[in-house]
Design an enzyme around this catalytic site. Structure first.
Site, mmCIF file in Angstrom:
data_model
loop_
_atom_site.group_PDB
_atom_site.id
_atom_site.type_symbol
_atom_site.label_atom_id
_atom_site.label_comp_id
_atom_site.label_asym_id
_atom_site.label_seq_id
_atom_site.Cartn_x
_atom_site.Cartn_y
_atom_site.Cartn_z
ATOM 1 N N GLY A 71 51.097 39.362 36.841
ATOM 2 C CA GLY A 71 49.668 39.198 37.062
ATOM 3 C C GLY A 71 48.944 38.595 35.874
ATOM 4 N N THR A 72 49.320 38.998 34.673
ATOM 5 C CA THR A 72 48.655 38.469 33.474
ATOM 6 C C THR A 72 48.810 36.959 33.410
ATOM 7 O OG1 THR A 72 48.994 40.531 32.278
ATOM 8 C CG2 THR A 72 48.632 38.555 30.941
ATOM 9 N N GLN A 186 44.853 44.563 41.925
ATOM 10 C CA GLN A 186 44.698 45.942 42.403
ATOM 11 C C GLN A 186 44.271 45.998 43.863
ATOM 12 O OE1 GLN A 186 45.553 48.702 40.859
ATOM 13 N NE2 GLN A 186 45.893 47.919 38.800
ATOM 14 N N GLY A 207 53.546 41.705 41.185
ATOM 15 C CA GLY A 207 54.613 42.384 41.933
ATOM 16 C C GLY A 207 54.687 43.877 41.690
ATOM 17 N N THR A 244 63.104 27.960 34.920
ATOM 18 C CA THR A 244 64.091 28.217 35.979
ATOM 19 C C THR A 244 63.590 29.311 36.914
ATOM 20 O OG1 THR A 244 65.869 27.545 34.513
ATOM 21 C CG2 THR A 244 66.496 28.884 36.421
ATOM 22 N N CYS A 332 43.498 52.632 22.962
ATOM 23 C CA CYS A 332 43.540 53.186 21.623
ATOM 24 C C CYS A 332 43.779 52.038 20.655
ATOM 25 C CB CYS A 332 44.670 54.200 21.543
ATOM 26 S SG CYS A 332 44.522 55.291 20.152
HETATM 27 C C1 LIG Z 1 43.286 44.127 37.684
HETATM 28 C C2 LIG Z 1 44.530 43.745 36.955
HETATM 29 N N1 LIG Z 1 44.732 42.461 36.631
HETATM 30 C C3 LIG Z 1 45.834 42.050 35.993
HETATM 31 C C4 LIG Z 1 46.819 42.943 35.611
HETATM 32 C C5 LIG Z 1 48.022 42.435 34.875
HETATM 33 O O1 LIG Z 1 49.149 42.343 35.722
HETATM 34 P P1 LIG Z 1 50.620 42.401 35.099
HETATM 35 O O2 LIG Z 1 50.838 43.805 34.608
HETATM 36 O O3 LIG Z 1 51.520 42.033 36.243
HETATM 37 O O4 LIG Z 1 50.696 41.402 34.006
HETATM 38 C C6 LIG Z 1 46.657 44.300 35.925
HETATM 39 C C7 LIG Z 1 47.679 45.291 35.505
HETATM 40 O O5 LIG Z 1 47.460 46.122 34.661
HETATM 41 C C8 LIG Z 1 45.482 44.708 36.605
HETATM 42 O O6 LIG Z 1 45.276 45.987 36.924
#
Ligand SMILES: Cc1ncc(COP(=O)(O)O)c(C=O)c1O
Length: 403
Positions: A71-72, A186, A207, A244, A332
């Protein structure tokens, strides 16, 4: 962990059996998915089947799915990728409008653009429930629409569970021809998602929040949307995400997402009932506890509370010592407990923000998990209150004395 009452699904959701099976099956397929021989074609078939399945689960076309390592990465590709293309088209487009409650994957990516690309980041306020102020967004857009490169707004908040009016956000931005990035990481576990109907330009999905592997996910790029890639390499994923391809992670992600989507009609009400029982039971046992988002549009699986007089870290520690995994939902930094930026944006005072706990439910959650919390919570709150009393008040703003 066996024996653990696992209530931290929003941090990561345990792998689903279908995902583990799909992973093992696809990992046994030899061959680079870009290679022109039979082994390569077999690997490619696994990836393309996964892509079609992901698209079907999300309500978009397979050619719109760019597989990423989480996701990041998807958020960064959406925010940075949209900004760079829009700015290259018109140097005046420097304004990046983001909601005040974005995950760091979006908010820090936007802030980085301020350094690397001379972007000007503007945060759109939220109300007491954490819902973005669409009128404020519309006003910010109208102030100088030609200078806006993109709008970013999450679909649902990872800390407090508020569901955002994303359709209104998309409409407000598109009225000025401005593209929208939506972080749906989320939202996907708990809400029906139809990306074609939403019409956002880029949408990030992860995922491991749906019971797939960590470091799998996708950015859905609406057809016709141009993006600048972050990585440069062999041209995979139409050059938007070279590297890849990973058939095993793709297949496992697709399987977890498909099961999530198939089970959602039953799971969403089941989790909402568990959430409501947990919230009501906690407040009954700890009367001073406050439910952060008690009503309105919110995720079925997130229960966020503050416990005045307690420290979130102590609560997390004491719950953990009883086998309950929940989150203090605070960062933190350098040994100093920082109150959550999301709660501060919602107008929660800093001293109360430090008293937060998030319980998040998912596919493994049962009434027994809720019972375990309710059996422990009064004692846990008592213990945390005693720790806070012994420690004195939390560090306030810097005093006049130089450190
Ligand atoms: C709202 C949201 N965006 C992005 C992410 C990042 O996803 P990932 O952990 O797959 O990099 C998260 C996960 O903590 C999230 O809760």
């Amino acid at each position: 962990v066996p024996g653990t009452v696992y209530l931290d699904h929003a941090a990561t959701s345990p792998m689903r059996a279908v995902a583990l099976a799909a992973y093992a099956g696809a990992a046994a397929v030899a061959g680079n998915a870009s290679a022109g021989h039979a082994a390569g074609r077999a690997a490619r078939r696994v990836v393309e089947d996964a892509r079609e399945s992901v698209a079907a689960s999300l309500g978009c076309g397979p050619t719109e799915v760019v597989l990423t390592a989480g996701g990041t990465e998807a958020d960064n590709l959406g925010v940075v990728g949209l900004h760079r293309v829009r700015r290259a088209e018109d140097r005046a487009r420097r304004r990046v409008l983001v909601s005040a409650v974005e995950h760091p994957a979006v908010s820090a990516a936007a802030d980085a653009l301020a350094t690397t690309d001379r972007a000007v980041v503007e945060r759109i306020p939220v109300d007491r429930r954490g819902a973005v102020d669409v009128a404020a967004l519309a006003a910010a857009l109208a102030a100088d629409p030609a200078a806006v490169s993109l709008v970013a707004c999450m679909w649902a908040n990872n800390e407090v569970g508020t569901v955002q009016p994303v359709a209104d956000v998309v409409a407000a931005a598109h009225a000025h021809g401005v593209p929208v990035h939506v972080d749906a990481v989320q939202a996907v576990p708990g809400l029906a998602v139809d990306l074609a109907a939403l019409g956002a330009d880029t949408v990030a999905v992860s995922g491991h929040k749906v019971g797939g592997p960590v470091r799998s996910g996708a950015l859905v790029v609406r057809s016709g949307t141009s993006l600048a890639p972050l990585l440069h390499g062999g041209g995979q994923e139409r050059g938007l995400r070279p590297g890849t391809l990973d058939p095993a992670a793709s297949a496992a992600f697709a399987a977890a997402l498909a099961e999530t989507a198939a089970q959602r009609p039953g799971e969403a009400p089941r989790l909402a009932r568990l959430r409501d029982r947990l919230l009501a039971g906690v407040v009954e046992r700890v009367p001073e506890a406050v439910v952060t988002v008690p009503d309105g549009d919110r995720l079925p699986g997130i229960a966020h509370l503050t416990f005045p007089g307690c420290d979130g870290e102590s609560l997390q520690f004491l719950l953990d010592s009883r086998g309950i995994a929940a989150s203090a939902a605070s960062a933190c930094a350098a040994g100093v407990l920082r109150p959550s930026a999301v709660l501060l944006a919602m107008g929660v005072p800093a001293d109360r923000a430090r008293t937060s706990v998030r319980f998040s439910l998912g596919h493994t959650s049962t009434d027994d998990d809720v019972d375990a919390v309710l059996a422990a919570v009064a004692e846990v709150a008592d213990g945390a209150r005693r720790v806070a009393a012994a420690m004195g008040p939390p560090p306030g703003p810097p005093s006049g004395r130089a450190a």
